[in-house]
Scaffold this motif. Structure first.
Motif: not given
Length: 153
Positions: A22-23, A50, A53
């Protein structure tokens, strides 16, 4: 995956995005928006960084059409859309919060490549699944009667 699928082609597949992925994808998205939208604000850039996230589980629903088949690509596309909607409903039914999102991350080829989507494929949507933190506000819905036309006999 129990959706209308003329020809049983299964012209879709799934990519599970969770954990550190995800990051990593968020950093690629940040970089791509920064380059593609030079006047993007710091707030926009941080939102893109983000974007992946918030939900612990994101499912990318990928359209992998079977070219040249007797089943038209539009029917394959619609089958993939039905998969997205079914996944969204299944997550809600299981008690999770879920959202079907697209946006810049769904159309930029470099972001798609970072997700694992090939050049001959496209993204139908990212289904973000997690614990609902608040109730979504109700949206104004159209009047069904205004959308209905009766065919002439």
């Amino acid at each position: 995956m129990h959706v209308p699928d003329h020809g049983r082609l299964r012209p879709w597949r799934f990519i599970l995005i969770e954990g550190d992925a995800r990051a990593r994808i968020g950093e690629v998205l940040f970089d791509r928006v920064q380059k593609a939208v030079p006047d993007a604000s710091a707030v926009r850039l941080e939102k893109e960084r983000t974007r992946f996230s918030f939900a612990p589980c994101i499912v990318a629903v990928v359209l992998s059409p079977v070219k040249g088949h007797k089943v038209p690509e539009i029917e394959q596309f619609l089958s993939g859309g039905a998969v997205c909607m079914s996944l969204l409903h299944a997550a809600h039914q299981a008690g999770f919060g879920a959202q079907w999102l697209t946006g810049f991350a769904a159309y930029d080829r470099e972001v798609l490549a970072a997700v694992g989507i090939a050049e001959n494929e496209s993204l139908l949507g990212y289904i973000h699944i997690g614990t609902r933190m608040e109730t979504a506000p109700e949206r104004e819905r159209p009047d069904p009667a205004a959308l209905l036309t009766v065919a002439a006999p």
